[in-house]
Design a protein around this motif. Structure first.
Motif, PDB file in Angstrom:
ATOM      1  N   ILE A  28       0.845  -1.203   0.000  1.00  0.00           N
ATOM      2  CA  ILE A  28       0.000   0.000   0.000  1.00  0.00           C
ATOM      3  C   ILE A  28       0.881   1.255   0.000  1.00  0.00           C
ATOM      4  O   ILE A  28       0.633   2.202  -0.731  1.00  0.00           O
ATOM      5  N   LYS A  29       1.947   1.229   0.796  1.00  0.00           N
ATOM      6  CA  LYS A  29       2.862   2.383   0.835  1.00  0.00           C
ATOM      7  C   LYS A  29       3.510   2.611  -0.532  1.00  0.00           C
ATOM      8  O   LYS A  29       3.753   3.743  -0.938  1.00  0.00           O
ATOM      9  N   VAL A  31       2.172   1.961  -3.589  1.00  0.00           N
ATOM     10  CA  VAL A  31       1.260   2.622  -4.546  1.00  0.00           C
ATOM     11  C   VAL A  31       0.926   4.041  -4.099  1.00  0.00           C
ATOM     12  O   VAL A  31       0.709   4.929  -4.915  1.00  0.00           O
ATOM     13  N   GLU A  32       0.933   4.253  -2.786  1.00  0.00           N
ATOM     14  CA  GLU A  32       0.686   5.609  -2.261  1.00  0.00           C
ATOM     15  C   GLU A  32       1.839   6.525  -2.682  1.00  0.00           C
ATOM     16  O   GLU A  32       1.615   7.633  -3.183  1.00  0.00           O
ATOM     17  N   ALA A  33       3.064   6.037  -2.499  1.00  0.00           N
ATOM     18  CA  ALA A  33       4.247   6.842  -2.863  1.00  0.00           C
ATOM     19  C   ALA A  33       4.283   7.109  -4.364  1.00  0.00           C
ATOM     20  O   ALA A  33       4.798   8.141  -4.814  1.00  0.00           O
ATOM     21  N   ALA A  34       3.719   6.199  -5.142  1.00  0.00           N
ATOM     22  CA  ALA A  34       3.713   6.363  -6.610  1.00  0.00           C
ATOM     23  C   ALA A  34       2.588   7.287  -7.075  1.00  0.00           C
ATOM     24  O   ALA A  34       2.458   7.544  -8.271  1.00  0.00           O
ATOM     25  N   GLY A  35       1.771   7.770  -6.131  1.00  0.00           N
ATOM     26  CA  GLY A  35       0.798   8.813  -6.472  1.00  0.00           C
ATOM     27  C   GLY A  35      -0.611   8.347  -6.821  1.00  0.00           C
ATOM     28  O   GLY A  35      -1.325   9.035  -7.554  1.00  0.00           O
ATOM     29  N   CYS A  36      -1.035   7.218  -6.266  1.00  0.00           N
ATOM     30  CA  CYS A  36      -2.416   6.799  -6.562  1.00  0.00           C
ATOM     31  C   CYS A  36      -3.408   7.734  -5.853  1.00  0.00           C
ATOM     32  O   CYS A  36      -3.033   8.472  -4.943  1.00  0.00           O
ATOM     33  N   ASP A  37      -4.664   7.706  -6.291  1.00  0.00           N
ATOM     34  CA  ASP A  37      -5.661   8.650  -5.765  1.00  0.00           C
ATOM     35  C   ASP A  37      -6.548   8.055  -4.683  1.00  0.00           C
ATOM     36  O   ASP A  37      -7.106   8.781  -3.858  1.00  0.00           O
ATOM     37  N   LEU A  38      -6.755   6.758  -4.715  1.00  0.00           N
ATOM     38  CA  LEU A  38      -7.565   6.068  -3.715  1.00  0.00           C
ATOM     39  C   LEU A  38      -7.187   4.595  -3.744  1.00  0.00           C
ATOM     40  O   LEU A  38      -6.444   4.171  -4.636  1.00  0.00           O
ATOM     41  N   LEU A  39      -7.689   3.831  -2.768  1.00  0.00           N
ATOM     42  CA  LEU A  39      -7.445   2.378  -2.784  1.00  0.00           C
ATOM     43  C   LEU A  39      -8.766   1.662  -3.030  1.00  0.00           C
ATOM     44  O   LEU A  39      -9.802   2.039  -2.472  1.00  0.00           O
ATOM     45  N   HIS A  40      -8.706   0.624  -3.853  1.00  0.00           N
ATOM     46  CA  HIS A  40      -9.883  -0.179  -4.188  1.00  0.00           C
ATOM     47  C   HIS A  40      -9.769  -1.501  -3.421  1.00  0.00           C
ATOM     48  O   HIS A  40      -8.800  -2.250  -3.588  1.00  0.00           O
ATOM     49  N   ILE A  41     -10.751  -1.758  -2.549  1.00  0.00           N
ATOM     50  CA  ILE A  41     -10.665  -2.920  -1.658  1.00  0.00           C
ATOM     51  C   ILE A  41     -11.798  -3.895  -2.005  1.00  0.00           C
ATOM     52  O   ILE A  41     -12.986  -3.558  -1.890  1.00  0.00           O
ATOM     53  N   ASP A  42     -11.426  -5.096  -2.435  1.00  0.00           N
ATOM     54  CA  ASP A  42     -12.408  -6.074  -2.907  1.00  0.00           C
ATOM     55  C   ASP A  42     -12.874  -6.987  -1.785  1.00  0.00           C
ATOM     56  O   ASP A  42     -12.099  -7.776  -1.244  1.00  0.00           O
ATOM     57  N   VAL A  43     -14.165  -6.884  -1.480  1.00  0.00           N
ATOM     58  CA  VAL A  43     -14.769  -7.666  -0.401  1.00  0.00           C
ATOM     59  C   VAL A  43     -15.665  -8.735  -1.034  1.00  0.00           C
ATOM     60  O   VAL A  43     -16.625  -8.400  -1.733  1.00  0.00           O
ATOM     61  N   MET A  44     -15.329  -9.991  -0.831  1.00  0.00           N
ATOM     62  CA  MET A  44     -16.065 -11.100  -1.467  1.00  0.00           C
ATOM     63  C   MET A  44     -16.519 -12.109  -0.416  1.00  0.00           C
ATOM     64  O   MET A  44     -15.780 -12.398   0.524  1.00  0.00           O
ATOM     65  N   ASP A  45     -17.734 -12.648  -0.623  1.00  0.00           N
ATOM     66  CA  ASP A  45     -18.368 -13.454   0.424  1.00  0.00           C
ATOM     67  C   ASP A  45     -18.520 -14.947   0.118  1.00  0.00           C
ATOM     68  O   ASP A  45     -19.049 -15.697   0.931  1.00  0.00           O
ATOM     69  N   GLY A  46     -18.113 -15.389  -1.064  1.00  0.00           N
ATOM     70  CA  GLY A  46     -18.304 -16.803  -1.395  1.00  0.00           C
ATOM     71  C   GLY A  46     -19.742 -17.149  -1.735  1.00  0.00           C
ATOM     72  O   GLY A  46     -20.062 -18.335  -1.929  1.00  0.00           O
ATOM     73  N   HIS A  47     -20.629 -16.148  -1.808  1.00  0.00           N
ATOM     74  CA  HIS A  47     -22.035 -16.370  -2.193  1.00  0.00           C
ATOM     75  C   HIS A  47     -22.357 -15.603  -3.470  1.00  0.00           C
ATOM     76  O   HIS A  47     -22.709 -16.183  -4.478  1.00  0.00           O
TER      77      HIS A  47
END
Ligand code: DX5
Ligand code: ZN
Length: 219
Positions: A28-29, A31-47
């Motif tokens: 994460i550090k 991509v942050e240092a490389a100048g990204c604008d936000l983080l995309h976090i994938d939440v998956m439930d197996g359903h």
């Protein structure tokens, strides 16, 4: 169809699904240092999707190590059952899949989510027609167009989603994010169609030069 006036900086959202989870903070550090604008976090439930990933506890841990806006992409059944947990964990943007909710639920939860300073949006699968969300124009803060079938990173981009982005941009002035198989080859077509947020996992985390890879997505 009315074309909305839309001029906005292109945002890059690394999808941490492609990060190394045994060194998540380090990745994460990077991509942050490389100048990204936000983080995309994938939440998956197996359903809703065949895969299982992470829950609010991990979002909370990420919140402690970065000030970047956090987008929780909920690929889960009954997303509103967990909405408060994801807000408490520190999400700034939450998208729920239109295939898992009703329009009434969206209208009901929009106010309470916004009252807590969080944006609420919807995601739609490649096979879901845009007509399903056009009636929600004006009542959403964010739209996420899936360009692969949700569940796994590293899949091939589905080009038939491009006309969907064009239609959406005709009626939506909010952020329109594209997710799945995004890279420097298809990004110009997505931007031309009207998308302004590029979510990318494999392309960013596997790049030799992270900063350069992200800059290429903005062109
Ligand atoms: C897929 C996820 C995507 C995925 C993108 O279900 O929602 O965010 O991680 O990864 P890439 O960029 O590798 O297709
Ligand atoms: Zn995603």
């Amino acid at each position: 169809m009315k074309k909305t006036n839309f001029i906005q900086k292109i945002k890059v959202a690394p999808s941490i699904l492609a990060a190394d989870y045994s060194h998540l903070a380090k990745d994460i550090k990077k991509v942050e240092a490389a100048g990204c604008d936000l983080l995309h976090i994938d939440v998956m439930d197996g359903h809703f999707v065949p895969n299982i990933t992470i829950g609010p506890m991990v979002v909370k841990a990420i919140r402690k190590i970065t000030k970047l806006p956090l987008h929780s992409h909920l690929m889960i059944e009954n997303p509103f059952r967990y909405i408060n947990e994801f807000i408490d964990a520190g999400s700034d943007i939450i998208t729920v899949h239109i295939e898992t909710v009703t329009k009434n639920e969206i209208n009901k939860y929009k106010k309470t989510v916004n009252a807590r300073g969080v944006k609420l949006g919807v995601s739609l699968n490649p096979a879901t027609p845009v007509e399903r969300i056009l009636p929600l124009a004006g009542s959403l803060d964010w739209v996420l167009v899936m360009s692969v079938n949700p569940g796994f990173g590293g899949q091939e981009f589905i080009p038939s989603v491009i006309p969907k982005i064009k239609k959406l941009r005709g009626v939506y002035s909010c952020d329109i994010e594209v997710d799945g198989g995004v890279n420097d080859k298809n990004a110009p077509l997505l931007i031309e169609a009207g998308a302004n947020v590029m979510a990318a996992g494999t392309y960013i985390f596997k790049a030799k030069n992270t900063k350069q890879a992200m800059e290429k997505l903005r062109r």
